[in-house]
Design a protein around this motif. Sequence first.
Motif, mmCIF file in Angstrom:
data_model
loop_
_atom_site.group_PDB
_atom_site.id
_atom_site.type_symbol
_atom_site.label_atom_id
_atom_site.label_comp_id
_atom_site.label_asym_id
_atom_site.label_seq_id
_atom_site.Cartn_x
_atom_site.Cartn_y
_atom_site.Cartn_z
ATOM 1 N N PRO A 74 0.812 -1.214 0.000
ATOM 2 C CA PRO A 74 0.000 0.000 0.000
ATOM 3 C C PRO A 74 0.851 1.272 0.000
ATOM 4 O O PRO A 74 1.899 1.334 0.652
ATOM 5 N N THR A 75 0.403 2.263 -0.759
ATOM 6 C CA THR A 75 0.979 3.605 -0.752
ATOM 7 C C THR A 75 -0.193 4.571 -0.865
ATOM 8 O O THR A 75 -1.331 4.142 -1.119
ATOM 9 N N PRO A 76 0.050 5.870 -0.698
ATOM 10 C CA PRO A 76 -1.048 6.825 -0.872
ATOM 11 C C PRO A 76 -1.680 6.767 -2.263
ATOM 12 O O PRO A 76 -2.823 7.207 -2.452
ATOM 13 N N GLU A 77 -0.964 6.214 -3.244
ATOM 14 C CA GLU A 77 -1.498 6.107 -4.604
ATOM 15 C C GLU A 77 -1.831 4.661 -4.982
ATOM 16 O O GLU A 77 -2.195 4.381 -6.123
ATOM 17 N N ASN A 78 -1.683 3.746 -4.056
ATOM 18 C CA ASN A 78 -1.928 2.329 -4.330
ATOM 19 C C ASN A 78 -2.714 1.746 -3.148
ATOM 20 O O ASN A 78 -2.253 0.871 -2.424
ATOM 21 N N GLN A 79 -3.921 2.275 -2.992
ATOM 22 C CA GLN A 79 -4.752 1.911 -1.844
ATOM 23 C C GLN A 79 -5.208 0.458 -1.937
ATOM 24 O O GLN A 79 -5.325 -0.106 -3.029
ATOM 25 N N HIS A 80 -5.486 -0.136 -0.799
ATOM 26 C CA HIS A 80 -6.086 -1.464 -0.771
ATOM 27 C C HIS A 80 -7.588 -1.331 -0.956
ATOM 28 O O HIS A 80 -8.244 -0.516 -0.295
ATOM 29 N N LYS A 147 -14.574 1.695 3.358
ATOM 30 C CA LYS A 147 -15.423 2.865 3.137
ATOM 31 C C LYS A 147 -15.558 3.082 1.630
ATOM 32 O O LYS A 147 -14.656 2.725 0.851
ATOM 33 N N PRO A 148 -16.668 3.661 1.172
ATOM 34 C CA PRO A 148 -16.887 3.844 -0.268
ATOM 35 C C PRO A 148 -15.704 4.536 -0.946
ATOM 36 O O PRO A 148 -15.098 5.452 -0.386
ATOM 37 N N PHE A 149 -15.409 4.082 -2.149
ATOM 38 C CA PHE A 149 -14.224 4.550 -2.876
ATOM 39 C C PHE A 149 -14.593 4.733 -4.340
ATOM 40 O O PHE A 149 -15.255 3.876 -4.930
ATOM 41 N N ASP A 150 -14.186 5.846 -4.940
ATOM 42 C CA ASP A 150 -14.581 6.114 -6.327
ATOM 43 C C ASP A 150 -13.397 6.526 -7.201
ATOM 44 O O ASP A 150 -13.565 7.255 -8.186
ATOM 45 N N GLN A 151 -12.213 6.046 -6.862
ATOM 46 C CA GLN A 151 -11.018 6.459 -7.613
ATOM 47 C C GLN A 151 -10.259 5.255 -8.165
ATOM 48 O O GLN A 151 -9.029 5.170 -8.047
ATOM 49 N N LEU A 152 -10.992 4.308 -8.774
ATOM 50 C CA LEU A 152 -10.322 3.166 -9.386
ATOM 51 C C LEU A 152 -9.331 3.648 -10.441
ATOM 52 O O LEU A 152 -9.668 4.455 -11.302
ATOM 53 N N LYS A 153 -8.118 3.139 -10.374
ATOM 54 C CA LYS A 153 -7.083 3.553 -11.328
ATOM 55 C C LYS A 153 -7.441 3.049 -12.722
ATOM 56 O O LYS A 153 -7.783 1.879 -12.912
ATOM 57 N N ASP A 154 -7.377 3.950 -13.693
ATOM 58 C CA ASP A 154 -7.766 3.647 -15.073
ATOM 59 C C ASP A 154 -6.528 3.724 -15.960
ATOM 60 O O ASP A 154 -5.983 4.811 -16.175
ATOM 61 N N LEU A 155 -6.062 2.583 -16.458
ATOM 62 C CA LEU A 155 -4.847 2.543 -17.265
ATOM 63 C C LEU A 155 -5.206 2.530 -18.747
ATOM 64 O O LEU A 155 -5.166 1.499 -19.413
ATOM 65 N N ARG A 156 -5.578 3.683 -19.274
ATOM 66 C CA ARG A 156 -5.983 3.765 -20.677
ATOM 67 C C ARG A 156 -4.830 3.513 -21.638
ATOM 68 O O ARG A 156 -5.041 3.253 -22.821
ATOM 69 N N GLU A 157 -3.610 3.596 -21.140
ATOM 70 C CA GLU A 157 -2.453 3.352 -22.005
ATOM 71 C C GLU A 157 -2.457 1.942 -22.572
ATOM 72 O O GLU A 157 -1.793 1.656 -23.567
ATOM 73 N N PHE A 158 -3.217 1.031 -21.969
ATOM 74 C CA PHE A 158 -3.248 -0.353 -22.432
ATOM 75 C C PHE A 158 -4.386 -0.618 -23.422
ATOM 76 O O PHE A 158 -4.607 -1.757 -23.806
ATOM 77 N N SER A 159 -5.119 0.426 -23.813
ATOM 78 C CA SER A 159 -6.218 0.241 -24.770
ATOM 79 C C SER A 159 -5.701 0.502 -26.184
ATOM 80 O O SER A 159 -4.857 1.391 -26.396
ATOM 81 N N PRO A 160 -6.205 -0.239 -27.188
ATOM 82 C CA PRO A 160 -5.799 0.047 -28.574
ATOM 83 C C PRO A 160 -6.343 1.398 -29.019
ATOM 84 O O PRO A 160 -7.358 1.875 -28.496
ATOM 85 N N THR A 161 -5.665 2.011 -29.968
ATOM 86 C CA THR A 161 -6.116 3.294 -30.502
ATOM 87 C C THR A 161 -6.438 3.160 -31.982
ATOM 88 O O THR A 161 -5.927 2.265 -32.663
ATOM 89 N N VAL A 162 -7.286 4.062 -32.462
ATOM 90 C CA VAL A 162 -7.701 4.059 -33.869
ATOM 91 C C VAL A 162 -7.213 5.348 -34.515
ATOM 92 O O VAL A 162 -7.387 6.438 -33.965
#
Length: 277
Positions: A74-80, A147-162
């Motif tokens: 865990p880190t401040p940017e890698n919450q459980h 407790k409720p959490f709404d900041q799921l990390k989104d790694l868009r770099e792994f999506s294909p692009t057009v």
Amino acid sequence: MTPIITLTTDFGLKDYFVGTLKGTIYKELNDAKIVDISHNVSPFNIQECAYILENSYKHFPEGTIHIVGVDSEPTPENQHIAVLVNGHYFISANNGVIGLITNEIQPEKVVELNIPNPSHGSFPVLDVFVQVACHIARGGTLEVVGKPFDQLKDLREFSPTVTDNGNKIIGSVIYIDAYGNVVTNINRNFFEAYRKGRDFEITARTTKFTKLHNKYSDIINFDLEKSQRKGAGDRLALFNSANYIQLAIYKSDLNTVGGASTLLGLDFRDTVTVTFS
């Protein structure tokens, strides 16, 4: 009936870590059912972990609890976090794995874990994730452990692009399996949405493919004499069982003749391009 608990980690099997997880779960739940999905995820490889989980969890009963032991400190940017999605529970760090799995599915619940008196050692999968898994397995709710959490990390770099006005898809290698087959991040639905019946060319370094098969043996024309057929050692592109474009060598063996990854010179994150015409 106690739900299944699955384990997906990058721990390997040489060390005591996997055995320790299982022993602790059995101490808490002597009738536990534990399934190993994989312990050979490449170290800290979030995309590889997400690919393995995304294509395995759906085959388990709803209510299954999935412990994800990759990049879990865990880190401040890698919450459980613990997430309920598609009827399944995932216990993980907020490192992008769950965001990739829930890319097209809205989670039913997401909480940041906040268990009392957590241990702050170097083995959080044991100290935190196992506790939470056993709590859920006993019928406990997520609200009790987080407790409720709404900041799921989104790694868009792994999506294909057009690009090129919809005439080109630029994807990348996200997984290399035990046979050396190379899996891209371009799935069938995404491919067909832009193909619109057109011809195509798949380019990976200097190798090109103009056909996509549905199974490996599709490259063999059984009407030809054996000496004239394609077969072991020939290259092909296909939609794999998870419906992603995969580049393969028919009947490959990484330990002898090699596989697509070695013979085509492809590695994780390398570019694979689809051009429509």
